[in-house]
Design a protein around this motif. Structure first.
Motif, PDB file in Angstrom:
ATOM      1  N   ALA A 152       0.823  -1.210   0.000  1.00 39.09           N
ATOM      2  CA  ALA A 152       0.000   0.000   0.000  1.00 39.09           C
ATOM      3  C   ALA A 152       0.856   1.259   0.000  1.00 39.09           C
ATOM      4  CB  ALA A 152      -0.937  -0.010   1.207  1.00 39.09           C
ATOM      5  N   GLU A 153       1.926   1.277   0.784  1.00 43.14           N
ATOM      6  CA  GLU A 153       2.769   2.473   0.841  1.00 43.14           C
ATOM      7  C   GLU A 153       3.501   2.695  -0.476  1.00 43.14           C
ATOM      8  OE1 GLU A 153       2.943   4.976   3.091  1.00 43.14           O
ATOM      9  OE2 GLU A 153       1.157   3.904   3.756  1.00 43.14           O
ATOM     10  N   THR A 154       3.884   1.606  -1.142  1.00 41.83           N
ATOM     11  CA  THR A 154       4.519   1.732  -2.453  1.00 41.83           C
ATOM     12  C   THR A 154       3.555   2.340  -3.454  1.00 41.83           C
ATOM     13  OG1 THR A 154       5.972  -0.155  -2.041  1.00 41.83           O
ATOM     14  CG2 THR A 154       5.611   0.444  -4.343  1.00 41.83           C
ATOM     15  N   GLN A 155       2.312   1.877  -3.426  1.00 39.15           N
ATOM     16  CA  GLN A 155       1.306   2.413  -4.341  1.00 39.15           C
ATOM     17  C   GLN A 155       1.011   3.876  -4.036  1.00 39.15           C
ATOM     18  OE1 GLN A 155      -1.913  -0.403  -3.890  1.00 39.15           O
ATOM     19  NE2 GLN A 155      -1.126  -1.722  -5.513  1.00 39.15           N
ATOM     20  N   ASP A 203      -1.288  19.657   1.886  1.00 40.53           N
ATOM     21  CA  ASP A 203      -1.375  20.276   3.200  1.00 40.53           C
ATOM     22  C   ASP A 203      -0.487  21.516   3.248  1.00 40.53           C
ATOM     23  OD1 ASP A 203      -3.148  18.348   4.119  1.00 40.53           O
ATOM     24  OD2 ASP A 203      -1.541  17.008   4.773  1.00 40.53           O
ATOM     25  N   ASP A 204      -0.626  22.296   4.325  1.00 37.73           N
ATOM     26  CA  ASP A 204       0.112  23.556   4.441  1.00 37.73           C
ATOM     27  C   ASP A 204       1.618  23.350   4.423  1.00 37.73           C
ATOM     28  OD1 ASP A 204      -2.247  24.977   4.551  1.00 37.73           O
ATOM     29  OD2 ASP A 204      -2.303  25.071   6.732  1.00 37.73           O
ATOM     30  N   ASP A 205       2.065  22.193   4.900  1.00 38.38           N
ATOM     31  CA  ASP A 205       3.507  21.943   4.945  1.00 38.38           C
ATOM     32  C   ASP A 205       4.041  21.353   3.640  1.00 38.38           C
ATOM     33  OD1 ASP A 205       2.445  19.405   5.032  1.00 38.38           O
ATOM     34  OD2 ASP A 205       3.291  18.867   6.979  1.00 38.38           O
ATOM     35  N   GLY A 206       3.175  21.257   2.618  1.00 37.54           N
ATOM     36  CA  GLY A 206       3.609  20.738   1.333  1.00 37.54           C
ATOM     37  C   GLY A 206       3.439  19.249   1.170  1.00 37.54           C
ATOM     38  N   ARG A 207       3.099  18.560   2.238  1.00 40.64           N
ATOM     39  CA  ARG A 207       2.856  17.126   2.131  1.00 40.64           C
ATOM     40  C   ARG A 207       1.558  16.872   1.391  1.00 40.64           C
ATOM     41  NH1 ARG A 207       4.531  14.638   8.107  1.00 40.64           N
ATOM     42  NH2 ARG A 207       6.633  15.559   8.165  1.00 40.64           N
ATOM     43  N   MET A 208       1.489  15.728   0.722  1.00 38.52           N
ATOM     44  CA  MET A 208       0.285  15.382  -0.021  1.00 38.52           C
ATOM     45  C   MET A 208      -0.516  14.335   0.742  1.00 38.52           C
ATOM     46  SD  MET A 208      -0.166  14.081  -3.977  1.00 38.52           S
ATOM     47  CE  MET A 208       0.670  15.549  -4.589  1.00 38.52           C
ATOM     48  N   ALA A 209      -1.769  14.641   0.996  1.00 36.43           N
ATOM     49  CA  ALA A 209      -2.687  13.674   1.605  1.00 36.43           C
ATOM     50  C   ALA A 209      -3.401  12.925   0.492  1.00 36.43           C
ATOM     51  CB  ALA A 209      -3.688  14.382   2.501  1.00 36.43           C
ATOM     52  N   ILE A 210      -3.408  11.609   0.577  1.00 34.15           N
ATOM     53  CA  ILE A 210      -4.112  10.755  -0.378  1.00 34.15           C
ATOM     54  C   ILE A 210      -5.292  10.111   0.332  1.00 34.15           C
ATOM     55  CG2 ILE A 210      -3.971   8.736  -1.879  1.00 34.15           C
ATOM     56  CD1 ILE A 210      -2.246  10.993  -2.909  1.00 34.15           C
ATOM     57  N   VAL A 211      -6.483  10.226  -0.240  1.00 29.40           N
ATOM     58  CA  VAL A 211      -7.675   9.601   0.314  1.00 29.40           C
ATOM     59  C   VAL A 211      -8.134   8.517  -0.656  1.00 29.40           C
ATOM     60  CG1 VAL A 211     -10.038   9.959   1.121  1.00 29.40           C
ATOM     61  CG2 VAL A 211      -8.325  11.759   1.426  1.00 29.40           C
ATOM     62  N   ALA A 212      -8.163   7.284  -0.189  1.00 28.14           N
ATOM     63  CA  ALA A 212      -8.544   6.155  -1.055  1.00 28.14           C
ATOM     64  C   ALA A 212      -9.238   5.111  -0.184  1.00 28.14           C
ATOM     65  CB  ALA A 212      -7.320   5.561  -1.743  1.00 28.14           C
ATOM     66  N   GLY A 254      -8.510   1.580  -1.069  1.00 27.87           N
ATOM     67  CA  GLY A 254      -7.136   1.292  -1.449  1.00 27.87           C
ATOM     68  C   GLY A 254      -6.875   1.664  -2.906  1.00 27.87           C
ATOM     69  N   LEU A 255      -5.666   1.345  -3.374  1.00 27.26           N
ATOM     70  CA  LEU A 255      -5.234   1.744  -4.712  1.00 27.26           C
ATOM     71  C   LEU A 255      -4.926   0.576  -5.632  1.00 27.26           C
ATOM     72  CD1 LEU A 255      -2.821   4.625  -3.623  1.00 27.26           C
ATOM     73  CD2 LEU A 255      -5.093   4.889  -4.655  1.00 27.26           C
ATOM     74  N   ASP A 256      -5.088  -0.649  -5.151  1.00 26.73           N
ATOM     75  CA  ASP A 256      -4.661  -1.779  -5.972  1.00 26.73           C
ATOM     76  C   ASP A 256      -5.517  -1.947  -7.219  1.00 26.73           C
ATOM     77  OD1 ASP A 256      -2.676  -3.885  -6.256  1.00 26.73           O
ATOM     78  OD2 ASP A 256      -4.371  -5.261  -6.084  1.00 26.73           O
ATOM     79  N   ASP A 257      -6.829  -1.695  -7.119  1.00 27.46           N
ATOM     80  CA  ASP A 257      -7.666  -1.787  -8.323  1.00 27.46           C
ATOM     81  C   ASP A 257      -7.225  -0.764  -9.362  1.00 27.46           C
ATOM     82  OD1 ASP A 257      -9.275  -3.877  -7.364  1.00 27.46           O
ATOM     83  OD2 ASP A 257     -10.569  -2.474  -6.296  1.00 27.46           O
ATOM     84  N   LEU A 258      -6.904   0.438  -8.904  1.00 29.15           N
ATOM     85  CA  LEU A 258      -6.432   1.483  -9.813  1.00 29.15           C
ATOM     86  C   LEU A 258      -5.155   1.042 -10.529  1.00 29.15           C
ATOM     87  CD1 LEU A 258      -6.346   4.386 -10.931  1.00 29.15           C
ATOM     88  CD2 LEU A 258      -5.272   5.080  -8.779  1.00 29.15           C
ATOM     89  N   PHE A 259      -4.185   0.565  -9.776  1.00 34.93           N
ATOM     90  CA  PHE A 259      -2.910   0.170 -10.370  1.00 34.93           C
ATOM     91  C   PHE A 259      -2.989  -1.177 -11.101  1.00 34.93           C
ATOM     92  CE2 PHE A 259      -1.058   3.329  -7.392  1.00 34.93           C
ATOM     93  CZ  PHE A 259      -0.339   4.063  -8.330  1.00 34.93           C
TER      94      PHE A 259
END
Length: 205
Positions: free
Chosen positions: A14-17, A151-160, A163-168
């Motif tokens: 999951a973290e790799t995706q 986010d304000d600190d430049g980090r990207m929040a991903i909401v899924a 999960g992301l396995d179907d997408l990939f």
């Protein structure tokens, strides 16, 4: 590139995706312009969602031109403090002005208002949402349920939520939480004309 190289993140951790998705988004100037613009406008509980993300993933992994299949860029925000049309219209006009130079239009909707018009438009009841992310869980296809925010600190929040396995994995998987059979099937068939690598999983009987 091998025939199956587009599946190189299928089945990955999951973290790799998530890392792969973030890298794909950050490499796309139009998406980053939208994310940075949304952050500067400080829309409450905002998310860049849906086709602008998953289509770009498929474009990147199949070496198709950027924005192939992207007709518009969908944005959610959630503001229950004013669910009137006038308030949403002011946000729509502000985003139209901010993103006027983009090659595709940005479409924004207040998710706190969806229950007010959904049944009239689609013919089935819709209980009120409590956040933008909750709407992703009601998409016709689980594969499409993905959103991002800077986010304000430049980090990207991903909401899924699924999960992301179907997408990939290039799988369009139905989400029968609502009666969305027609939408899932139609969107899947249309997508396969652009990305024939996709597998459309039928709606459950």
């Amino acid at each position: 590139m091998s025939a199956a190289d587009h599946l190189r993140f299928s089945g990955a951790a999951a973290e790799t995706q998530r890392g792969a998705l973030e890298a794909i988004i950050r490499a796309q100037p139009v998406l980053m312009d939208v994310l940075e613009g949304l952050r500067s406008l400080a829309l409450p509980d905002h998310l860049l969602v849906a086709g602008a993300i998953y289509n770009e993933v498929w474009n990147y992994l199949t070496s198709r031109p950027a924005l192939t299949g992207v007709n518009d860029i969908d944005v959610f925000y959630f503001d229950a403090s004013d669910t009137g049309w006038d308030a949403e219209d002011r946000v729509i006009k502000a985003l139209d002005q901010r993103f006027a130079g983009l090659p595709v239009p940005v479409q924004v909707r207040n998710q706190a208002r969806v229950h007010l018009w959904f049944e009239q438009k689609f013919g089935s009841p819709f209980s009120p949402l409590t956040s933008s992310a909750e709407m992703l869980g009601r998409y016709a296809s689980k594969t499409h349920a993905v959103g991002a925010r800077l986010d304000d600190d430049g980090r990207m929040a991903i909401v899924a939520p699924f999960g992301l396995d179907d997408l990939f994995s290039f799988r369009m998987v139905p989400n029968p939480v609502l009666d969305n059979r027609v939408s899932h099937t139609a969107k899947g068939l249309r997508a396969k004309t652009i990305w024939p690598e996709l597998t459309l999983i039928p709606w459950p009987e």
